[in-house]
Write an enzyme that holds these catalytic residues in place. Structure first.
Site, PDB file in Angstrom:
ATOM      1  N   LYS A 141       0.831  -1.214   0.000  1.00  0.00           N
ATOM      2  CA  LYS A 141       0.000   0.000   0.000  1.00  0.00           C
ATOM      3  C   LYS A 141       0.862   1.259   0.000  1.00  0.00           C
ATOM      4  O   LYS A 141       0.497   2.259  -0.587  1.00  0.00           O
ATOM      5  CB  LYS A 141      -0.915   0.023   1.235  1.00  0.00           C
ATOM      6  CG  LYS A 141      -2.030  -0.996   1.187  1.00  0.00           C
ATOM      7  CD  LYS A 141      -2.926  -0.895   2.396  1.00  0.00           C
ATOM      8  CE  LYS A 141      -2.274  -1.342   3.676  1.00  0.00           C
ATOM      9  NZ  LYS A 141      -1.898  -2.738   3.754  1.00  0.00           N
TER      10      LYS A 141
ATOM     11  N   HIS B 165       4.448   0.718   6.369  1.00  0.00           N
ATOM     12  CA  HIS B 165       4.254   1.071   4.954  1.00  0.00           C
ATOM     13  C   HIS B 165       5.599   1.469   4.358  1.00  0.00           C
ATOM     14  O   HIS B 165       6.220   2.430   4.791  1.00  0.00           O
ATOM     15  CB  HIS B 165       3.215   2.194   4.840  1.00  0.00           C
ATOM     16  CG  HIS B 165       1.837   1.744   5.241  1.00  0.00           C
ATOM     17  ND1 HIS B 165       0.760   2.569   5.304  1.00  0.00           N
ATOM     18  CD2 HIS B 165       1.384   0.509   5.585  1.00  0.00           C
ATOM     19  CE1 HIS B 165      -0.308   1.865   5.672  1.00  0.00           C
ATOM     20  NE2 HIS B 165       0.050   0.620   5.852  1.00  0.00           N
TER      21      HIS B 165
ATOM     22  N   GLN C 282      -3.163  -2.474   7.363  1.00  0.00           N
ATOM     23  CA  GLN C 282      -3.509  -3.914   7.372  1.00  0.00           C
ATOM     24  C   GLN C 282      -4.343  -4.256   6.132  1.00  0.00           C
ATOM     25  O   GLN C 282      -4.100  -3.682   5.086  1.00  0.00           O
ATOM     26  CB  GLN C 282      -4.233  -4.304   8.676  1.00  0.00           C
ATOM     27  CG  GLN C 282      -3.338  -4.271   9.912  1.00  0.00           C
ATOM     28  CD  GLN C 282      -3.198  -2.902  10.545  1.00  0.00           C
ATOM     29  OE1 GLN C 282      -4.155  -2.159  10.640  1.00  0.00           O
ATOM     30  NE2 GLN C 282      -2.000  -2.570  10.980  1.00  0.00           N
TER      31      GLN C 282
HETATM   32  P1  IMP Z   1      -2.090  -6.805  16.056  1.00  0.00           P
HETATM   33  O1  IMP Z   1      -2.664  -5.867  15.036  1.00  0.00           O
HETATM   34  O2  IMP Z   1      -0.691  -6.445  16.462  1.00  0.00           O
HETATM   35  O3  IMP Z   1      -3.009  -7.020  17.212  1.00  0.00           O
HETATM   36  O4  IMP Z   1      -1.941  -8.235  15.351  1.00  0.00           O
HETATM   37  C1  IMP Z   1      -3.088  -8.980  14.930  1.00  0.00           C
HETATM   38  C2  IMP Z   1      -2.803  -9.702  13.623  1.00  0.00           C
HETATM   39  O5  IMP Z   1      -2.705  -8.742  12.582  1.00  0.00           O
HETATM   40  C3  IMP Z   1      -1.486 -10.493  13.580  1.00  0.00           C
HETATM   41  O6  IMP Z   1      -1.682 -11.631  12.787  1.00  0.00           O
HETATM   42  C4  IMP Z   1      -0.520  -9.530  12.905  1.00  0.00           C
HETATM   43  O7  IMP Z   1       0.548 -10.214  12.290  1.00  0.00           O
HETATM   44  C5  IMP Z   1      -1.450  -8.884  11.909  1.00  0.00           C
HETATM   45  N1  IMP Z   1      -1.033  -7.546  11.508  1.00  0.00           N
HETATM   46  C6  IMP Z   1      -1.149  -6.401  12.204  1.00  0.00           C
HETATM   47  N2  IMP Z   1      -0.675  -5.357  11.495  1.00  0.00           N
HETATM   48  C7  IMP Z   1      -0.276  -5.849  10.318  1.00  0.00           C
HETATM   49  C8  IMP Z   1       0.271  -5.244   9.132  1.00  0.00           C
HETATM   50  O8  IMP Z   1       0.460  -4.026   9.027  1.00  0.00           O
HETATM   51  N3  IMP Z   1       0.553  -6.103   8.114  1.00  0.00           N
HETATM   52  C9  IMP Z   1       0.311  -7.434   8.193  1.00  0.00           C
HETATM   53  N4  IMP Z   1      -0.198  -8.034   9.260  1.00  0.00           N
HETATM   54  C10 IMP Z   1      -0.489  -7.241  10.317  1.00  0.00           C
END
Ligand code: IMP
Length: 423
Positions: free
Chosen positions: A16, A41, A225
């Site tokens: 992105k 990013h 995300q």
């Molecule tokens: P959290 O957002 O840190 O709570 O993680 C929850 C899930 O989202 C996990 O599987 C992370 O690896 C994934 N995740 C969070 N932010 C990103 C991102 O920016 N890219 C890819 N995966 C993400």
């Protein structure tokens, strides 16, 4: 350009940053509306690689105003450090001029990181694989109505009241859970110091954006995300805690629901970092080759990304949920030398029946069904026109359009800004 929202279509990491950077050239405002510094990013600038976590990707364009909206959870200490690093890189960041922060955005504190680690440790149903940045617990506190907001950091009396609420409720269970108790006095000092530093940027960004929209300004909403990590529509519970799809763009920016062009970003293959179901995952040599060819390691945590084939069922679902009317297909060049190429076109359910819908449950028990396409061996990185792509690469893109029902308008064939094919 009308208001445009850019969202990741699968589990994030679709590239992105590059697309926002490219679109920001024509934007007046670039707005992050959700997530926190769990995002990473990546931009490839003439001066080298730059990874942004919280600051919107428009910051590298001197004319854009960058907004961290109310839907973002902000670690103020991290944000001060990120601003410092940008300034060291020679990028102008001026709070109140080209970087604005919503006074309503919730704050991540050290306790949220401790709680994130604790939560992962006690889960009997398997870890989520969070980034450990405290994002989920900060959103939980927002829902529980005990969170701190950025606007609290610039008013000591207000901060004291908000902190009292938070500390009281947290310490009631942190002690028995074995998490270090919160020390309100120490937190107060850290938060007021960060508030002083950020003060000039903190304000009512929702009103600002509504006024800007009414005045016809060009607003670019930068998703973090991806749709399959969306709290509501993703692969729950293996999701992040924010509304990563287009719905979050309204609630997380303060713009009213009005017509918006939604651009979905998707890789030419699929990746996922962290735990959770991934129907088209390749747990073999091909997956390892994809990881190496695509340099698939997380930009926030450095974790190796899981790799798999393009999944048109998942993409069609996310496209529908997000309202994406066009796709940007990234990393097409990475598929060079993979032959045959495979694309998921349906799933077989555990009871033997078939579906082309994306289920809410038992994704780990699906068997994907594939279409096979011939691969290509040519280097795509110098190609700038769709007609100049090798026939098998063109055929692959056209198959993706056919199976997802969404037009691929832009193709990225390398990390650099100019390595793009517009159709
Ligand atoms: P959290 O957002 O840190 O709570 O993680 C929850 C899930 O989202 C996990 O599987 C992370 O690896 C994934 N995740 C969070 N932010 C990103 C991102 O920016 N890219 C890819 N995966 C993400």
């Amino acid at each position: 350009m009308p208001t445009t929202c850019v969202v990741g279509i699968l589990w994030g990491d679709e590239g992105k940053g590059k697309v926002i950077d490219y679109l920001a050239a024509d934007a007046d405002y670039v707005v992050r509306f959700g997530g926190g510094h769990n995002a990473g990013h990546t931009l490839y600038l003439p001066s080298g690689k730059l990874v942004l976590h919280l600051v919107p990707s428009g910051i590298v364009h001197p004319h854009t105003v960058n907004v961290i909206g109310n839907g973002v959870v902000v670690d103020p200490v991290h944000l001060c450090g990120e601003i410092d690093r940008l300034i060291e890189r020679g990028i102008a960041v001026e709070l109140g001029r080209n970087l604005l922060l919503s006074e309503r955005a919730h704050v991540i504190v050290e306790a949220h990181r401790l709680q994130d680690a604790w939560g992962e440790g006690v889960r009997s149903g398997g870890k989520i694989g969070t980034t450990g940045r405290g994002v989920g617990p900060a959103y939980s506190d927002r829902c529980a109505r005990i969170g701190l907001r950025l606007g609290d950091l610039v008013d000591p009396a207000r901060l004291d009241r908000a902190l009292a609420n938070l500390v009281e409720q947290k310490n009631a269970w942190f002690g028995p859970a074995g998490i270090p108790l919160l020390d309100a006095a120490a937190m107060r000092n850290t938060l007021l110091a960060a508030g002083d530093r950020l003060r000039a940027g903190i304000g009512d960004t929702g009103k600002l954006l509504r006024d800007a929209s009414a005045a016809g300004k060009r607003i670019l909403l930068e998703g973090a995300q991806g749709c399959l990590l969306d709290l509501e529509h993703g692969t729950y519970p293996f999701v992040t805690s924010s509304h990563a799809s287009t719905g979050g763009a309204y609630s997380g920016s303060g713009l009213p629901p009005h017509e918006m062009r939604t651009v979905g970003i998707v890789k030419a293959y699929a990746t996922r970092v962290g735990e959770g179901p991934f129907p088209s995952e390749l747990k073999d040599d091909t997956g390892d080759r994809l990881r190496v060819a695509g340099k698939e390691f997380g930009s926030t945590t450095g974790r190796p990304r899981r790799c798999g084939w393009f999944d048109s069922v998942a993409v069609r679902y996310s496209g529908a949920v997000s309202g994406a009317t066009e796709l940007v297909l990234t990393n097409l060049d990475v598929l060079r030398g993979f032959d045959p190429l495979r694309v998921v076109v349906g799933y077989r359910l555990p009871d033997g029946s078939k579906t082309t819908d994306f289920p809410a449950f038992e994704l780990e028990r699906l068997t994907p069904e594939f279409a096979e396409l011939p691969g290509f061996t040519e280097d795509l990185q110098q190609v700038r026109r769709f007609e100049d792509l090798p026939p098998n690469a063109r055929g692959y893109v056209e198959a993706i359009e056919r199976h997802t029902g969404i037009a691929v308008r832009t193709i990225s064939v390398g990390p650099e800004r100019q390595q793009v094919i517009l159709r």
